[in-house]
Design a protein around this motif. Structure first.
Motif, short mmCIF file in Angstrom:
data_model
loop_
_atom_site.label_atom_id
_atom_site.label_comp_id
_atom_site.label_asym_id
_atom_site.label_seq_id
_atom_site.Cartn_x
_atom_site.Cartn_y
_atom_site.Cartn_z
N VAL A 58 0.88 -1.27 -0.05
CA VAL A 58 -0.05 0.06 -0.04
C VAL A 58 1.01 1.33 0.02
CG1 VAL A 58 -1.87 1.32 1.08
CG2 VAL A 58 -1.70 -0.94 1.25
N ILE A 59 0.65 2.10 -0.90
CA ILE A 59 1.34 3.33 -1.10
C ILE A 59 0.62 4.40 -1.00
CG2 ILE A 59 3.17 4.62 -2.57
CD1 ILE A 59 3.31 1.71 -4.15
N ALA A 60 0.96 5.59 -0.10
CA ALA A 60 0.09 6.62 0.00
C ALA A 60 0.80 7.80 -0.85
CB ALA A 60 -0.02 7.03 1.51
N VAL A 61 0.09 8.60 -1.38
CA VAL A 61 0.58 9.60 -1.97
C VAL A 61 -0.17 11.01 -1.72
CG1 VAL A 61 -1.01 9.33 -4.15
CG2 VAL A 61 1.00 10.71 -4.49
N SER A 62 0.52 12.09 -1.58
CA SER A 62 -0.23 13.50 -1.32
C SER A 62 0.59 14.47 -2.14
CB SER A 62 -0.12 13.66 0.22
OG SER A 62 -0.84 14.77 0.63
N ILE A 63 -0.07 15.53 -2.48
CA ILE A 63 0.05 16.54 -3.33
C ILE A 63 0.04 17.89 -2.70
CG2 ILE A 63 -0.10 17.74 -5.58
CD1 ILE A 63 -1.32 14.76 -6.31
N GLY A 64 0.94 18.63 -2.66
CA GLY A 64 0.97 19.99 -1.77
C GLY A 64 1.99 20.43 -1.24
N ARG A 82 4.96 2.58 2.14
CA ARG A 82 5.71 3.75 1.92
C ARG A 82 4.69 4.88 1.45
NH1 ARG A 82 7.16 3.29 -3.55
NH2 ARG A 82 6.60 1.17 -4.51
N ALA A 83 5.51 6.03 1.17
CA ALA A 83 4.76 7.17 0.72
C ALA A 83 5.41 7.93 -0.44
CB ALA A 83 4.43 8.11 1.86
N VAL A 84 4.58 8.62 -1.27
CA VAL A 84 5.04 9.64 -2.13
C VAL A 84 4.42 10.82 -1.77
CG1 VAL A 84 5.36 10.20 -4.57
CG2 VAL A 84 5.51 7.63 -3.76
N HIS A 85 5.37 12.18 -1.79
CA HIS A 85 5.15 13.50 -1.79
C HIS A 85 5.38 14.16 -3.01
CE1 HIS A 85 5.57 17.63 0.16
NE2 HIS A 85 4.36 17.40 -0.21
N VAL A 86 4.30 14.80 -3.59
CA VAL A 86 4.55 15.74 -4.77
C VAL A 86 4.39 17.19 -4.27
CG1 VAL A 86 4.06 16.45 -6.99
CG2 VAL A 86 3.76 13.90 -6.55
N LEU A 201 9.92 5.21 4.43
CA LEU A 201 10.51 5.98 3.34
C LEU A 201 9.25 7.09 2.64
CD1 LEU A 201 12.75 6.73 0.96
CD2 LEU A 201 11.39 4.81 -0.01
N ILE A 202 9.72 8.21 2.38
CA ILE A 202 8.80 9.14 1.89
C ILE A 202 9.62 9.56 0.47
CG2 ILE A 202 7.56 11.45 1.71
CD1 ILE A 202 6.85 10.99 4.78
N LYS A 203 9.06 9.20 -0.45
CA LYS A 203 9.77 9.63 -1.73
C LYS A 203 9.27 10.99 -2.16
CE LYS A 203 11.76 7.66 -5.93
NZ LYS A 203 11.71 6.64 -7.07
N LYS A 204 10.32 12.01 -2.69
CA LYS A 204 9.76 13.14 -2.94
C LYS A 204 9.92 13.59 -4.49
CE LYS A 204 10.35 15.25 1.62
NZ LYS A 204 9.10 15.88 1.57
N PHE A 205 8.84 14.16 -5.08
CA PHE A 205 8.90 14.75 -6.57
C PHE A 205 8.46 16.27 -6.31
CE2 PHE A 205 8.34 10.09 -7.16
CZ PHE A 205 9.22 9.75 -8.02
N THR A 206 8.63 16.65 -7.60
CA THR A 206 8.01 18.17 -7.78
C THR A 206 7.31 17.88 -9.08
OG1 THR A 206 9.50 18.87 -9.41
CG2 THR A 206 10.14 19.17 -7.02
#
Length: 252
Positions: A58-64, A82-86, A201-206
């Motif tokens: 299960v991967i959580a993703v949030s944008i902000g 794990r998670a992904v932050h944009v 882990l929280i992976k970061k993107f723009t």
């Protein structure tokens, strides 16, 4: 199968909303923020699917803004792997831009299922799930009050709430599902899991790295509070009520 869950950081549902003095929006400085309640339901459903061996991750993703990592830590404490932050900085991200970013994340992660809350309690747009399904050309099950996965047939049966009652549909995976209030009761994060979440882990993107331009055709002209409700009156008889409805309110 991976499950991707989109979560949004919003003003806590228990906070009394205040409009900014310049009426450009809602006051968020020094205000308690939390995960959108519909997103909590989406996360809970994904975790239950994993516990039932219907999913492997299960991967959580949030944008902000950068503070979204707090919301992602909550998702990780609930049980996300794990998670992904944009990181969109201070930019306002509207539903179509969110949908384009989610499409880019889906293309990177290759999940078998994308789950979102049906709407966010800040803007109540109820658009992102439908938009991302259209962009991905995936089938969608919106307003889900019950979801059953069949791993062998790669099919999801979704009971959804519609104006006339309940509708049951069968959709092929991969698919997009948006969650309604009656789907489940989200769990509370335990203290041990909160501590464990700090090391996940929280992976970061723009948006630029995902080749998404943040733009919108929406312009907020003004935000105002709803008008205050007028005081009611006590009437002594039905005849008096009918008279006022007919001659004052003019609804009869």
């Amino acid at each position: 199968m991976k499950i991707l869950v989109a979560v949004k950081r919003v003003v806590d549902y228990a906070v009394k909303i205040r409009v900014k003095p310049d009426k450009s929006g809602v006051e968020t400085n020094n205000v308690k923020m939390s995960m959108n309640p519909f997103c909590e339901i989406a996360m809970e459903e994904a975790l239950r699917m994993k516990e039932a061996s219907a999913a492997s991750e299960v991967i959580a993703v949030s944008i902000g803004p950068p503070q979204c990592t707090e919301t992602l830590r909550t998702a990780l404490a609930m049980g996300a792997d794990r998670a992904v932050h944009v990181d969109a900085g201070t930019s306002t991200v509207y539903p179509l831009s969110v949908a384009k970013i989610l499409r880019a994340i889906v293309e990177l992660e290759k999940p078998g299922l994308l789950i979102l809350g049906k709407q966010a309690i800040d803007d109540d747009c109820n658009q992102t799930g439908q938009m991302v399904a259209g962009l991905l050309k995936w089938p969608q099950g919106t307003f889900a009050s019950k979801v059953i996965l069949d791993k062998e047939r790669q099919v999801a049966t979704v009971e959804r709430e519609v104006d006339g009652g309940l509708e049951t549909i069968s959709i092929d995976l991969p698919a997009v599902i948006t969650t309604d209030l009656r789907l489940n009761q989200p769990r509370y994060a335990t203290l041990p899991n909160i501590m464990k979440a700090k090391s996940k882990l929280i992976k970061k993107f723009t948006p630029e790295e995902l080749k998404v331009e943040l733009s919108s055709d929406v312009e907020v002209v003004q935000v105002t509070e709803p008008p205050k409700r007028k005081a009611g009156m006590i009437l002594s008889s039905v005849d008096e009520l009918l008279d006022k409805l007919k001659n004052e309110a003019r609804v009869l």
